[in-house]
Design an enzyme around this catalytic site. Structure first.
Site, short mmCIF file in Angstrom:
data_model
loop_
_atom_site.label_atom_id
_atom_site.label_comp_id
_atom_site.label_asym_id
_atom_site.label_seq_id
_atom_site.Cartn_x
_atom_site.Cartn_y
_atom_site.Cartn_z
N SER A 219 1.41 3.53 -3.40
CA SER A 219 0.92 4.53 -4.35
C SER A 219 -0.51 4.98 -4.03
O SER A 219 -1.33 4.20 -3.55
CB SER A 219 0.96 3.98 -5.77
OG SER A 219 2.29 3.73 -6.18
N GLU B 65 11.32 8.23 -15.41
CA GLU B 65 11.54 9.68 -15.36
C GLU B 65 12.10 10.11 -14.00
O GLU B 65 13.05 10.91 -13.91
CB GLU B 65 10.23 10.42 -15.66
CG GLU B 65 9.73 10.29 -17.08
CD GLU B 65 9.00 8.97 -17.33
OE1 GLU B 65 8.58 8.73 -18.47
OE2 GLU B 65 8.83 8.19 -16.37
N GLU C 90 12.61 -4.39 -4.02
CA GLU C 90 11.77 -4.52 -5.21
C GLU C 90 12.58 -4.27 -6.47
O GLU C 90 12.42 -4.95 -7.48
CB GLU C 90 10.61 -3.53 -5.14
CG GLU C 90 9.68 -3.59 -6.34
CD GLU C 90 8.50 -2.64 -6.23
OE1 GLU C 90 7.55 -2.79 -7.00
OE2 GLU C 90 8.54 -1.74 -5.37
N GLY D 215 0.82 -1.21 0.00
CA GLY D 215 0.00 0.00 0.00
C GLY D 215 0.85 1.26 0.00
O GLY D 215 0.95 1.93 1.04
#
Length: 415
Positions: free
Chosen positions: A131, A391, A246, A129
């Protein structure tokens, strides 16, 4: 790079290889081996218990928490042998790869004893949990709140792109616990039970009809006060630890799935004559070159880890590697479509999946079931986003490692 495998690691390799040969289905290593859908399902259901029985799930964890306490090189050998055999190693990505190592690093002894055994046994499913609708790349701007009420946190807010939330028992969640300090400083990392009335999970349906991603709404949801990892308002540091797990790739195995895809693409181009197209040949050469760069960077990083030394280039690899391989794979999947042609997008004429992953898991039966290759194409579009967008990674590398000016912040218009 100056990397060698010590004798004990090679002896461990023999042990792993022997175990795999004895426990994988008969014929697994034979050329052309295949399974029916029923056989695959039976294998997938039985395999986690076999992994646990062999002690391979989270084998690098310390022995006092159920692992084998593997050395770095033994863990590398373990990953290599499972990759060589094309045998699944993970039981629960979110549990054993993300939150488990995070609890090991930052959790209390009580948290380790409560959660780690259940993660290893596959008794507890997890989701992430982080984003939110307006806080993805700028994660520190998250708005979900947690307010302490006696011996519980009361949580309100919304999360999005929450993979497998519909099946999760727990969510490792970031919430704002102090609104009056710098935004990174007021965040806590909570372990929140998912099976409660204050949590609603809504599936986000994908083009193929599956709903692996979800929106999750928290309305006065409850979480025990002791389920804070890393201390109250210490969540930003802990979250970065989770993100490093991750983004990490096994140094000597991460590139192999791309090599397998490359081989499939070359074989297809040779079979249908596209190999004579100079643009296709150039694209294949570019893909092969980048896969080798990924391999070399992984070995370089592993060498530094084993030797206990670091340089600026290696420190930045954790950021640049994820950006590098995700953009490389996105472009490669577009090349695969060029090779296989428009017919590859149709269900009845799509190429065999080969080493490509199966259709993404989701709730309910897909209305459109793409081939494994098309599933990889669809998923490659998201790989430059999850785990840190390309980005944002460029901004971090430019500012922290190249010394470029910080990106100007645009002030919201005054009302």
């Amino acid at each position: 790079m100056d990397l060698s495998y010590p004798p004990e690691a090679e002896a461990f390799r023999v042990e792993i290889r022997t175990w795999l040969e004895e426990n994988l289905p008969a014929g697994w290593f034979d050329e052309g081996f295949s399974q029916t859908p029923e056989e695959k399902q039976a294998f997938n259901e039985a395999w986690p218990a076999k992994l646990y029985g062999g002690g391979w799930i989270c084998a690098a964890w310390p022995k006092e928490y159920g692992g084998k306490g593997l050395t770095t090189m033994e863990n590398v050998v373990l990953a290599e042998e499972f990759a060589r055999a094309k045998a699944p190693l993970r039981a629960d990505f979110f549990g054993d790869t993300l939150v488990g190592p995070t609890i090991l690093q930052h959790g209390t002894e009580e948290q380790k004893k409560e959660f780690l055994p259940k993660i290893m046994k596959g008794e507890m499913a997890w989701c992430q949990g982080f984003s939110e609708p307006d806080s993805g790349s700028d994660l520190a701007s998250l708005k979900t709140t947690a307010v302490l009420d006696g011996d519980e946190w009361v949580i309100n807010g919304q999360k999005v792109w929450t993979t497998q939330a519909q099946f999760a028992d727990y969510c490792f969640l970031l919430a704002r616990t102090d609104p009056d300090v710098k935004k990174q400083a007021g965040i806590s990392y909570l372990l929140v039970p998912m099976k409660q009335d204050g949590i609603e999970v809504r599936g986000i349906v994908q083009p193929d009809g599956t709903a692996e991603f979800n929106e999750v709404f928290f309305t006065d949801a409850r979480c025990p006060a002791e389920n804070v990892v890393g201390g109250v308002n210490g969540g930003w540091k802990v979250a970065n630890s989770t993100l490093s797990h991750e983004r990490g790739m096994s140094a000597t195995t991460g590139y192999r799935r791309f090599e397998q895809e490359y081989d499939l693409m070359v074989a297809a181009a040779q079979a249908n004559g596209k190999i004579d197209d100079p643009v296709i040949r150039q694209g294949l050469t570019r893909y092969y070159t980048k896969v080798q760069i990924l391999k070399i960077n992984g070995l370089r990083s592993l060498t530094q880890t084993v030797q206990g030394t670091k340089d600026l280039g290696v420190v930045s690899l954790g950021l640049t590697n994820k950006m590098f391989w995700s953009e490389m794979h996105r472009d490669a999947m577009e090349l695969a479509l060029d090779i296989f042609g428009a017919a590859s997008m149709l269900v009845d004429t799509a190429p065999a999946s080969g080493s490509w992953p199966a259709v993404m898991r989701g709730e309910g039966r897909p209305t459109y079931q793409p081939s494994g290759m098309m599933s990889a194409f669809f998923f490659s579009r998201s790989e430059t986003i999850w785990g840190g967008t390309a980005e944002i990674q460029r901004n971090i590398v430019g500012e922290k490692f190249l010394g470029l000016p910080r990106e100007p912040k645009v002030e919201p218009p005054k009302k």
